[in-house]
Enzyme design. Structure first.
Site, PDB file in Angstrom:
ATOM      1  N   HIS A 145       0.828  -1.203   0.000  1.00  0.00           N
ATOM      2  CA  HIS A 145       0.000   0.000   0.000  1.00  0.00           C
ATOM      3  C   HIS A 145       0.865   1.257   0.000  1.00  0.00           C
ATOM      4  O   HIS A 145       2.050   1.221   0.343  1.00  0.00           O
ATOM      5  CB  HIS A 145      -0.937   0.028   1.209  1.00  0.00           C
ATOM      6  CG  HIS A 145      -0.235   0.133   2.526  1.00  0.00           C
ATOM      7  ND1 HIS A 145       0.458  -0.914   3.105  1.00  0.00           N
ATOM      8  CD2 HIS A 145      -0.107   1.180   3.391  1.00  0.00           C
ATOM      9  CE1 HIS A 145       0.977  -0.529   4.253  1.00  0.00           C
ATOM     10  NE2 HIS A 145       0.657   0.743   4.452  1.00  0.00           N
ATOM     11  N   ASP A 147       0.629   5.071   1.755  1.00  0.00           N
ATOM     12  CA  ASP A 147      -0.084   5.637   2.900  1.00  0.00           C
ATOM     13  C   ASP A 147      -1.084   6.714   2.473  1.00  0.00           C
ATOM     14  O   ASP A 147      -0.797   7.551   1.605  1.00  0.00           O
ATOM     15  CB  ASP A 147       0.905   6.251   3.891  1.00  0.00           C
ATOM     16  CG  ASP A 147       1.643   5.197   4.697  1.00  0.00           C
ATOM     17  OD1 ASP A 147       1.165   4.054   4.777  1.00  0.00           O
ATOM     18  OD2 ASP A 147       2.725   5.527   5.244  1.00  0.00           O
ATOM     19  N   HIS A 295       4.733   0.171   0.235  1.00  0.00           N
ATOM     20  CA  HIS A 295       5.495  -0.593   1.211  1.00  0.00           C
ATOM     21  C   HIS A 295       4.640  -1.713   1.799  1.00  0.00           C
ATOM     22  O   HIS A 295       3.410  -1.724   1.666  1.00  0.00           O
ATOM     23  CB  HIS A 295       6.083   0.294   2.313  1.00  0.00           C
ATOM     24  CG  HIS A 295       5.084   1.118   3.053  1.00  0.00           C
ATOM     25  ND1 HIS A 295       4.543   2.285   2.559  1.00  0.00           N
ATOM     26  CD2 HIS A 295       4.515   0.942   4.281  1.00  0.00           C
ATOM     27  CE1 HIS A 295       3.697   2.798   3.433  1.00  0.00           C
ATOM     28  NE2 HIS A 295       3.649   1.994   4.487  1.00  0.00           N
ATOM     29  N   ARG A 310       5.901   6.326  13.801  1.00  0.00           N
ATOM     30  CA  ARG A 310       5.976   6.951  12.483  1.00  0.00           C
ATOM     31  C   ARG A 310       5.433   8.360  12.539  1.00  0.00           C
ATOM     32  O   ARG A 310       4.416   8.613  13.197  1.00  0.00           O
ATOM     33  CB  ARG A 310       5.166   6.137  11.477  1.00  0.00           C
ATOM     34  CG  ARG A 310       5.340   6.585  10.027  1.00  0.00           C
ATOM     35  CD  ARG A 310       4.265   5.994   9.152  1.00  0.00           C
ATOM     36  NE  ARG A 310       2.960   6.619   9.403  1.00  0.00           N
ATOM     37  CZ  ARG A 310       1.790   6.095   9.037  1.00  0.00           C
ATOM     38  NH1 ARG A 310       1.743   4.921   8.446  1.00  0.00           N
ATOM     39  NH2 ARG A 310       0.666   6.728   9.291  1.00  0.00           N
TER      40      ARG A 310
END
Length: 319
Positions: A145, A147, A295, A310
């Site tokens: 996917h 983000d 990723h 993150r």
């Protein structure tokens, strides 16, 4: 038994050989040459002066040595790191052990930080914390996917740090979506250049949240349209910009036709030649260009704990 002729020697016969039907299904990924261009044709390929770059794969992924991310970046260092990001799409920094404030300060060199109310937060609103143990709620693992493409302005990039790593497993993989586009058949590239697709937060998040949990965000995150092929705002490269978590259909196509084409496009991230795989140690940092990559977090560590934090950098409207 008749010996098989050496494949390097062409068969000769007055009568052409007739082979049985050996077609394979259309719309798949097959063996063959891969075009692996790391940069656009007009790239200024000059050496890096402020750090060492250690490539990890052909077109994507490089370890950066000689930079302490806890210290403020000079304009020259920021510019050189940005050039490395554009060239390699994801940068790895070993053993940084950043405090949350330092991680956020580093990311802010590339813009304002965004918040995500759908994910667990760390010690600030713009820090997402992934704390995975045997009883943890699964999130975006085991799926390719990009983000937050369900936003009108998806993230420019993200800075991820592993706080705690399992004894084995828990790697992350990234795919170069410019290479994915370059290697599509010419007729498919022609079909999708100029096409638009719908992105929605519901398909991805409904895998692990209930309807009651998701319903309050439907007005905040309505479906949005993005180009199927976006241009990178800094390099100008064309990149495939659909993903299996959030892209629901291609505008103007019947659903069955859209589904078939999207399945083919989703597969492009799965080609090993377009990928890099990173094995984490505690304190490592990855900084990736969310515009140019997908990723995949590999959940293969069983009941062991894996803790990551993150921060994401607000992006622009894809074009």
């Amino acid at each position: 038994m008749t010996a098989i002729v050496d494949s390097a020697v062409p068969a000769t016969s007055a009568t052409p050989a007739a082979l049985r039907d050996h077609r394979i299904p259309a719309d798949g990924l097959y063996e063959g040459h891969r075009l692996l261009r790391r940069t656009p044709g007009d790239w200024d390929d000059r050496p890096y002066e402020l750090f060492e770059v250690v490539p990890q794969a052909a077109t994507i992924g490089a370890e950066i040595r000689g930079v302490d991310l806890s210290r403020p970046l000079s304009p020259a260092l920021r510019a050189e790191l940005n050039r490395a990001l554009l060239e390699w799409k994801v940068l790895f920094f070993r053993g940084q052990h950043l405090a949350s404030d330092a991680q956020r300060a580093f990311a802010r060199n590339w813009g304002e930080l965004e918040t995500n109310p759908l994910l667990a937060r760390g010690d600030a609103r713009d820090v997402v914390r992934f704390d995975k143990a045997a009883d943890a709620v699964p999130t975006f693992e085991n799926v390719w996917h990009t983000d937050v493409t369900f936003r009108a302005r998806p993230a420019l990039g993200a800075v991820l740090q592993l706080r705690e790593v399992p004894p084995a497993g828990g790697d992350t993989m990234w795919a170069d979506m410019a290479a994915a586009y370059d290697n599509l058949p010419a007729d498919i590239r022609e079909r999708i250049d100029g096409a638009r697709a719908v992105h929605d937060y519901l398909p991805g998040f409904s895998r692990f949240y209930s309807a009651e949990q998701l319903d309050p965000y439907q007005d905040e995150f309505p479906p949005v349209e993005h180009p199927v092929v976006r241009r990178h705002p800094e390099t100008g490269r064309r990149m495939l910009f659909v993903n299996a978590s959030f892209t629901t259909r291609i505008v103007g196509l019947a659903q069955a036709e859209s589904d078939r084409l999207l399945r083919l496009l989703f597969q492009q991230a799965q080609v090993p030649e377009f990928q890099v795989r990173f094995s984490w140690q505690a304190g490592d940092v990855a900084f990736w260009d969310n515009r140019a990559t997908q990723h995949y977090a590999v959940n293969d560590y069983g009941s062991h704990r894996r803790v990551a934090e993150r921060v994401a950098i607000a992006g622009d409207r894809p074009f």
